[in-house]
Design a protein around this motif. Structure first.
Motif, mmCIF file in Angstrom:
data_model
loop_
_atom_site.group_PDB
_atom_site.id
_atom_site.type_symbol
_atom_site.label_atom_id
_atom_site.label_comp_id
_atom_site.label_asym_id
_atom_site.label_seq_id
_atom_site.Cartn_x
_atom_site.Cartn_y
_atom_site.Cartn_z
ATOM 1 N N VAL A 103 0.831 -1.199 0.000
ATOM 2 C CA VAL A 103 0.000 0.000 0.000
ATOM 3 C C VAL A 103 0.864 1.247 0.000
ATOM 4 C CG1 VAL A 103 -1.875 1.220 1.176
ATOM 5 C CG2 VAL A 103 -1.657 -1.251 1.434
ATOM 6 N N ALA A 104 0.480 2.224 -0.823
ATOM 7 C CA ALA A 104 1.048 3.565 -0.746
ATOM 8 C C ALA A 104 -0.033 4.504 -0.226
ATOM 9 C CB ALA A 104 1.539 4.029 -2.116
ATOM 10 N N LEU A 105 0.318 5.323 0.772
ATOM 11 C CA LEU A 105 -0.610 6.300 1.337
ATOM 12 C C LEU A 105 -0.109 7.688 0.967
ATOM 13 C CD1 LEU A 105 -3.002 7.156 3.117
ATOM 14 C CD2 LEU A 105 -1.498 6.941 5.114
ATOM 15 N N LEU A 106 -0.810 8.336 0.045
ATOM 16 C CA LEU A 106 -0.423 9.656 -0.452
ATOM 17 C C LEU A 106 -1.270 10.725 0.226
ATOM 18 C CD1 LEU A 106 0.992 11.603 -2.446
ATOM 19 C CD2 LEU A 106 -0.772 10.999 -4.130
ATOM 20 N N ASP A 107 -0.610 11.658 0.902
ATOM 21 C CA ASP A 107 -1.337 12.698 1.628
ATOM 22 C C ASP A 107 -0.599 14.020 1.503
ATOM 23 O OD1 ASP A 107 -3.537 13.350 3.581
ATOM 24 O OD2 ASP A 107 -1.813 13.970 4.773
ATOM 25 N N LYS A 108 -1.361 15.112 1.442
ATOM 26 C CA LYS A 108 -0.743 16.437 1.335
ATOM 27 C C LYS A 108 0.024 16.800 2.592
ATOM 28 C CE LYS A 108 -3.916 18.639 -1.942
ATOM 29 N NZ LYS A 108 -4.869 19.744 -2.137
ATOM 30 N N ALA A 109 -0.493 16.412 3.739
ATOM 31 C CA ALA A 109 0.077 16.725 5.057
ATOM 32 C C ALA A 109 -0.028 18.212 5.356
ATOM 33 C CB ALA A 109 1.515 16.252 5.187
ATOM 34 N N LEU B 117 3.695 8.746 1.522
ATOM 35 C CA LEU B 117 4.202 9.693 0.535
ATOM 36 C C LEU B 117 3.521 11.031 0.782
ATOM 37 C CD1 LEU B 117 3.855 7.370 -2.587
ATOM 38 C CD2 LEU B 117 5.957 7.840 -1.315
ATOM 39 N N THR B 118 4.287 12.116 0.775
ATOM 40 C CA THR B 118 3.736 13.441 1.042
ATOM 41 C C THR B 118 3.786 14.272 -0.228
ATOM 42 O OG1 THR B 118 4.514 13.334 3.325
ATOM 43 C CG2 THR B 118 3.888 15.491 2.477
ATOM 44 N N GLY B 119 2.613 14.639 -0.708
ATOM 45 C CA GLY B 119 2.543 15.404 -1.937
ATOM 46 C C GLY B 119 1.117 15.539 -2.423
ATOM 47 N N SER B 120 0.966 16.013 -3.654
ATOM 48 C CA SER B 120 -0.353 16.288 -4.217
ATOM 49 C C SER B 120 -0.708 15.313 -5.326
ATOM 50 C CB SER B 120 -0.396 17.718 -4.782
ATOM 51 O OG SER B 120 -0.147 18.661 -3.760
ATOM 52 N N PHE B 121 -1.907 14.782 -5.256
ATOM 53 C CA PHE B 121 -2.431 13.924 -6.314
ATOM 54 C C PHE B 121 -2.631 14.749 -7.581
ATOM 55 C CE2 PHE B 121 -6.352 12.879 -8.586
ATOM 56 C CZ PHE B 121 -6.063 11.596 -9.036
ATOM 57 N N GLU B 122 -2.296 14.152 -8.727
ATOM 58 C CA GLU B 122 -2.481 14.827 -10.017
ATOM 59 C C GLU B 122 -3.549 14.143 -10.865
ATOM 60 O OE1 GLU B 122 -1.152 17.622 -10.666
ATOM 61 O OE2 GLU B 122 0.384 17.760 -9.119
ATOM 62 N N ALA B 123 -3.392 12.829 -11.108
ATOM 63 C CA ALA B 123 -4.322 12.167 -12.034
ATOM 64 C C ALA B 123 -4.264 10.656 -11.877
ATOM 65 C CB ALA B 123 -3.986 12.547 -13.480
ATOM 66 N N VAL B 124 -5.355 10.015 -12.332
ATOM 67 C CA VAL B 124 -5.389 8.565 -12.519
ATOM 68 C C VAL B 124 -5.261 8.311 -14.010
ATOM 69 C CG1 VAL B 124 -6.751 6.453 -12.320
ATOM 70 C CG2 VAL B 124 -6.797 8.136 -10.465
ATOM 71 N N GLU B 125 -4.258 7.549 -14.381
ATOM 72 C CA GLU B 125 -4.007 7.247 -15.790
ATOM 73 C C GLU B 125 -3.840 5.735 -15.967
ATOM 74 O OE1 GLU B 125 -0.454 9.458 -16.602
ATOM 75 O OE2 GLU B 125 -1.447 11.431 -16.447
ATOM 76 N N ARG B 126 -3.614 5.291 -17.199
ATOM 77 C CA ARG B 126 -3.339 3.883 -17.479
ATOM 78 C C ARG B 126 -2.128 3.765 -18.383
ATOM 79 N NH1 ARG B 126 -8.616 5.181 -15.935
ATOM 80 N NH2 ARG B 126 -9.189 3.669 -14.335
ATOM 81 N N ASP B 127 -1.259 2.837 -18.055
ATOM 82 C CA ASP B 127 -0.110 2.560 -18.921
ATOM 83 C C ASP B 127 -0.551 1.758 -20.132
ATOM 84 O OD1 ASP B 127 1.909 3.936 -17.754
ATOM 85 O OD2 ASP B 127 2.702 2.252 -16.578
ATOM 86 N N ALA B 128 0.362 1.628 -21.082
ATOM 87 C CA ALA B 128 0.055 0.892 -22.307
ATOM 88 C C ALA B 128 -0.296 -0.566 -22.026
ATOM 89 C CB ALA B 128 1.238 0.969 -23.273
ATOM 90 N N ASP B 129 0.252 -1.117 -20.929
ATOM 91 C CA ASP B 129 -0.056 -2.512 -20.589
ATOM 92 C C ASP B 129 -1.342 -2.642 -19.781
ATOM 93 O OD1 ASP B 129 0.769 -1.408 -18.224
ATOM 94 O OD2 ASP B 129 2.429 -2.807 -17.876
ATOM 95 N N VAL C 166 -2.235 3.904 -13.129
ATOM 96 C CA VAL C 166 -1.143 4.755 -12.655
ATOM 97 C C VAL C 166 -1.726 5.968 -11.924
ATOM 98 C CG1 VAL C 166 0.809 6.219 -13.329
ATOM 99 C CG2 VAL C 166 0.377 4.071 -14.545
ATOM 100 N N VAL C 167 -1.193 6.244 -10.735
ATOM 101 C CA VAL C 167 -1.501 7.481 -10.016
ATOM 102 C C VAL C 167 -0.300 8.399 -10.160
ATOM 103 C CG1 VAL C 167 -1.870 8.530 -7.747
ATOM 104 C CG2 VAL C 167 -3.074 6.425 -8.351
ATOM 105 N N THR C 168 -0.504 9.587 -10.712
ATOM 106 C CA THR C 168 0.580 10.550 -10.808
ATOM 107 C C THR C 168 0.459 11.562 -9.667
ATOM 108 O OG1 THR C 168 -0.638 12.015 -12.310
ATOM 109 C CG2 THR C 168 0.728 10.301 -13.311
ATOM 110 N N TRP C 169 1.621 12.001 -9.157
ATOM 111 C CA TRP C 169 1.618 12.893 -8.009
ATOM 112 C C TRP C 169 2.874 13.746 -7.990
ATOM 113 C CZ3 TRP C 169 4.935 12.349 -3.543
ATOM 114 C CH2 TRP C 169 5.838 11.287 -3.636
ATOM 115 N N THR C 170 2.789 14.875 -7.301
ATOM 116 C CA THR C 170 3.916 15.797 -7.180
ATOM 117 C C THR C 170 4.322 15.893 -5.719
ATOM 118 O OG1 THR C 170 3.096 17.086 -9.058
ATOM 119 C CG2 THR C 170 4.718 18.144 -7.612
ATOM 120 N N PRO C 171 5.585 15.618 -5.401
ATOM 121 C CA PRO C 171 6.032 15.688 -4.000
ATOM 122 C C PRO C 171 5.874 17.088 -3.420
ATOM 123 C CG PRO C 171 7.639 14.518 -5.350
ATOM 124 C CD PRO C 171 6.642 15.142 -6.297
#
Length: 399
Positions: free
Chosen positions: A32-38, A113-125, A129-134
């Motif tokens: 599990v990854a826990l992404l939060d702005k904090a 992980l501390t940062g901001s969520f950007e988008a939910v995407e899908r890889d070619a396979d 994918v969750v993209t985020w900025t620290p």
């Protein structure tokens, strides 16, 4: 994550729902990854019932006050005390409480992980994918990527995960809440009681909801809520503080945020995302209670995500909402009707507070709140309350 660099679940948002989901999944051995702005603290009265303390193993040191009564205050300043029998209401400070939950999830094995969520995407396979900025990254930084099998969106009432992935999530109705955390008075406020929550039903302070004064040990939360655009929440709280003597004590911090008051009709996208907490709309109408429901929702979302990861069947994601609504949908429906009717005018608020004098109302209210179940073992009490409500509704009872 596994050898292919894929997490089982990425949880976006580290409030009570997200942190609980991450903790439960990590304890099961899921990656599990826990992404939060904090750093963000949600405006909240901070009340949790005994069932939340039991079900989610909340340690005593987080309970900063034990409430033994609520005082309901009408538009004409009539006061009705509702003593808590056979228990107490626990009060927590959200900054400390939420961080404890995130830390507990990390101790169980979740990657914080501390940062901001950007988008939910899908890889070619086809992998999600969750993209985020620290946090603290310079402008223009290329977002980082988390490959995952499932996403739990627990990122609040204006959930970006929900808006991007779940149809209808952008239409969630909200009340905007604002509160000020102040120092607990040392004699400056005559009517203050550190073991009592004061709930103010007065259109002057909120035209469509209520205002509150909730003890937090050495601090106090004073706040209000409203869905009326243009209503000054800050002005209302300032007026409430002046009216009660709390303008004489020091302000520690101020916070505001939207609070959803209706569960979404759909919590998942039928593929790889499920929502939880405020993102799913699980704050109780009328009362505005959300911590217990958020934690339960996080737990149910975690269970549905774990089943989906194990089976690959996306229908598992819908079970979170089904199970929550089966257990609490009726309560939310009843509270929604109460808010719509009793909060619509000061005349009705006056009658609502008078109803709270009734011992049957007090007993059944507290039993339902403390245990999070409708009380069914005393049907005659429900009948009595029904007819008393009708008397107030049609004006047969004296105000």
């Amino acid at each position: 994550m596994d050898s292919a660099g894929i997490f089982d679940v990425v949880v976006v948002g580290g409030g009570p729902a997200g942190a609980t989901a991450a903790h439960d999944l990590a304890r099961q051995g899921r990656t599990v990854a826990l992404l939060d702005k904090a750093g963000r603290i949600k405006p909240c009265g901070g009340a949790i019932p005994p069932r939340a303390i039991r079900d989610f193993d909340i340690p005593n040191h987080l309970i900063v006050a034990r409430i033994n009564a609520a005082r309901m205050i009408s538009p004409t300043d009539k006061e009705v005390d509702m003593p808590v029998e056979n228990g107490f209401v626990g009060m927590v400070d959200r900054d400390v409480f939420d961080e404890f939950l995130r830390g507990r999830a990390a101790e169980a094995g979740a990657e914080r992980l501390t940062g901001s969520f950007e988008a939910v995407e899908r890889d070619a396979d086809g992998v999600t994918v969750v993209t985020w900025t620290p946090k603290g990254a310079p402008d223009g930084t290329t977002p980082l990527r988390l490959r995952t099998r499932c996403v739990i969106g627990a990122d609040g009432a204006r959930s970006q995960v929900g808006k991007q992935t779940v149809p209808g999530a952008e239409k969630i109705p909200c009340v905007f809440a604002y509160h000020e955390i102040v120092e607990a008075p040392k004699g400056e406020v005559a009517k203050y009681d550190g073991q009592r929550c004061d709930v103010v039903y007065n259109g002057r302070f909120s035209p469509d909801f209520y205002s509150w004064i909730f003890p937090h040990g050495d601090k106090v939360s004073i706040g209000t809520g409203s869905a009326h655009k243009g209503f000054s929440l800050r002005g209302s709280v300032a007026e409430l503080r002046a009216a009660t003597g709390f303008d004489k004590v020091k302000t520690i911090r101020r916070e505001g945020a939207p609070i959803p008051l209706k569960p979404l009709k759909k919590w998942d996208n039928g593929r790889d995302v499920v929502l939880a907490g405020d993102a799913a709309g699980v704050v109780a109408p009328a009362s505005g209670e959300g911590i217990y429901y958020a934690m339960l929702c996080g737990r149910l979302a975690a269970e549905s995500a774990a089943e989906f990861v194990a089976t690959g069947d996306p229908r598992a994601l819908a079970t979170a909402r089904k199970r929550f609504m089966k257990a609490h949908g009726r309560v939310f429906w009843i509270l929604g009707i109460m808010q719509y009717f009793w909060y619509s005018s000061d005349k009705r608020r006056e009658k609502f507070v008078k109803i709270c004098q009734d011992k049957d109302v007090q007993r059944l209210t507290w039993e339902s709140y403390m245990n999070k179940e409708l009380v069914r073992r005393d049907p005659l009490a429900h009948v009595r309350i029904f007819f008393k409500d009708l008397a107030h509704l049609f004006g047969f009872a004296r105000a």
